[in-house]
Motif scaffolding. Structure first.
Motif, mmCIF file in Angstrom:
data_model
loop_
_atom_site.group_PDB
_atom_site.id
_atom_site.type_symbol
_atom_site.label_atom_id
_atom_site.label_comp_id
_atom_site.label_asym_id
_atom_site.label_seq_id
_atom_site.Cartn_x
_atom_site.Cartn_y
_atom_site.Cartn_z
ATOM 1 N N THR A 83 2.537 1.681 -3.311
ATOM 2 C CA THR A 83 1.598 2.261 -4.277
ATOM 3 C C THR A 83 1.503 3.769 -4.103
ATOM 4 O O THR A 83 1.478 4.522 -5.087
ATOM 5 C CB THR A 83 0.210 1.637 -4.106
ATOM 6 N N ALA A 84 1.465 4.234 -2.862
ATOM 7 C CA ALA A 84 1.412 5.674 -2.595
ATOM 8 C C ALA A 84 2.648 6.374 -3.150
ATOM 9 O O ALA A 84 2.555 7.464 -3.737
ATOM 10 C CB ALA A 84 1.284 5.930 -1.100
ATOM 11 N N VAL A 138 -3.307 3.278 1.488
ATOM 12 C CA VAL A 138 -2.722 4.099 0.423
ATOM 13 C C VAL A 138 -3.004 5.572 0.712
ATOM 14 O O VAL A 138 -2.107 6.422 0.648
ATOM 15 C CB VAL A 138 -3.307 3.704 -0.957
ATOM 16 N N PHE A 150 -8.033 2.509 -5.535
ATOM 17 C CA PHE A 150 -7.523 1.562 -4.536
ATOM 18 C C PHE A 150 -8.454 1.493 -3.327
ATOM 19 O O PHE A 150 -8.652 2.498 -2.639
ATOM 20 C CB PHE A 150 -6.121 1.983 -4.076
ATOM 21 N N ALA A 203 0.831 -1.202 0.000
ATOM 22 C CA ALA A 203 0.000 0.000 0.000
ATOM 23 C C ALA A 203 0.868 1.255 0.000
ATOM 24 O O ALA A 203 0.604 2.215 -0.743
ATOM 25 C CB ALA A 203 -0.936 -0.001 1.207
ATOM 26 N N ALA A 220 -6.481 7.717 -5.800
ATOM 27 C CA ALA A 220 -6.515 6.620 -4.834
ATOM 28 C C ALA A 220 -7.937 6.296 -4.402
ATOM 29 O O ALA A 220 -8.308 5.122 -4.249
ATOM 30 C CB ALA A 220 -5.656 6.974 -3.611
#
Length: 264
Positions: free
Chosen positions: A74-75, A255, A250, A71, A246
């Motif tokens: 991804t950020a 995230v 997601f 997570a 996001a």
């Protein structure tokens, strides 16, 4: 500030900060300044290369080598691929002789990030992730909070240059006050996010910011007057756009938590 679940007051202050900042920059620039920026191919090319090629490459390396949490990784990829951070407007109007280039860079990168960043993210993220971008909302925000205030400020300067010169600084100060109050109001949420991601991630975030600023410094082409613009604009990432992507892409709230921690 725009996308996280915050009070109406924080939203109003965030919008006021962006609109007042762009209005204040418009009071200091002319259409000729914008044409000069667009026409300076070398300056513009270096700015685009720094923000859409070099910083994303650094972000991919950091995300895949230093971050174990998917997570948070991804950020990082979202931040690396999405330039145009409006926080740069806190500083760019004070750069002597470079306010026009700074404001123009913030607008251009914010606009391009809406369309270019999703393409970069499709390359950086796993192949099974479908990036969802609410283009209509982002374009509307850009028009209302960036382009319209800038155009009004430039119109005031064209009609009454002396008045515009006197109004510019109070306008920028009011924008900074709005941003400061908004930041104070969401400080609790940011503190919780910082605690949630932990010290290792915070160190990685700091390193990423410093590397991004270094890229801006190196890509300034030796122009001392514009070097602070490159450093600030390249070091700031567009957290608001990242949060919006996001929210739509997601389901993992971690995230968003990492993005809020970065904004702190």
């Amino acid at each position: 500030l725009i996308m996280v679940p915050v009070s109406w007051l924080v939203r109003v202050l965030a919008f006021a900060f962006m609109a007042l900042s762009m209005f204040g920059i418009g009071l200091q620039m002319t259409a000729g300044d914008l044409r000069a920026m667009v026409g300076s191919g070398g300056r513009l090319g270096r700015m685009l290369a720094a923000n859409f090629i070099l910083v994303p490459a650094v972000g991919v390396v950091v995300a895949r080598t230093l971050i174990s949490d998917p997570a948070v990784s991804t950020a990082f990829l979202l931040l690396a691929c999405t330039p145009g951070g409006v926080s740069a407007l806190n500083y760019s109007p004070y750069i002597k002789g470079a306010a026009a280039f700074a404001g123009g860079s913030a607008i251009l990168l914010s606009f391009l990030s809406i369309f270019v960043s999703p393409l970069l993210l499709r390359l950086a993220l796993p192949g099974d992730v479908a990036v969802v971008v609410p283009y209509g909302r982002l374009v509307a925000l850009l028009l209302l909070l960036f382009l319209l205030p800038l155009a009004v400020g430039m119109a005031v300067r064209r009609l009454r240059e002396g008045f515009a010169a006197r109004l510019a600084l109070p306008c920028i100060v009011a924008a900074v006050v709005a941003a400061t109050v908004a930041g104070w109001l969401i400080a609790t949420e940011q503190k919780q996010a910082v605690q949630a991601v932990g010290p290792r991630v915070l160190v990685a975030m700091l390193g990423f910011v410093l590397l991004s600023m270094l890229i801006g410094w190196l890509m300034s082409g030796g122009e001392k007057a514009l070097r602070p613009v490159y450093v600030i604009v390249t070091g700031m990432r567009n957290v608001a756009v990242c949060l919006l992507i996001a929210l739509h892409t997601f389901p993992d709230l971690r995230v968003q938590t990492a993005l809020v921690a970065f904004s702190a």
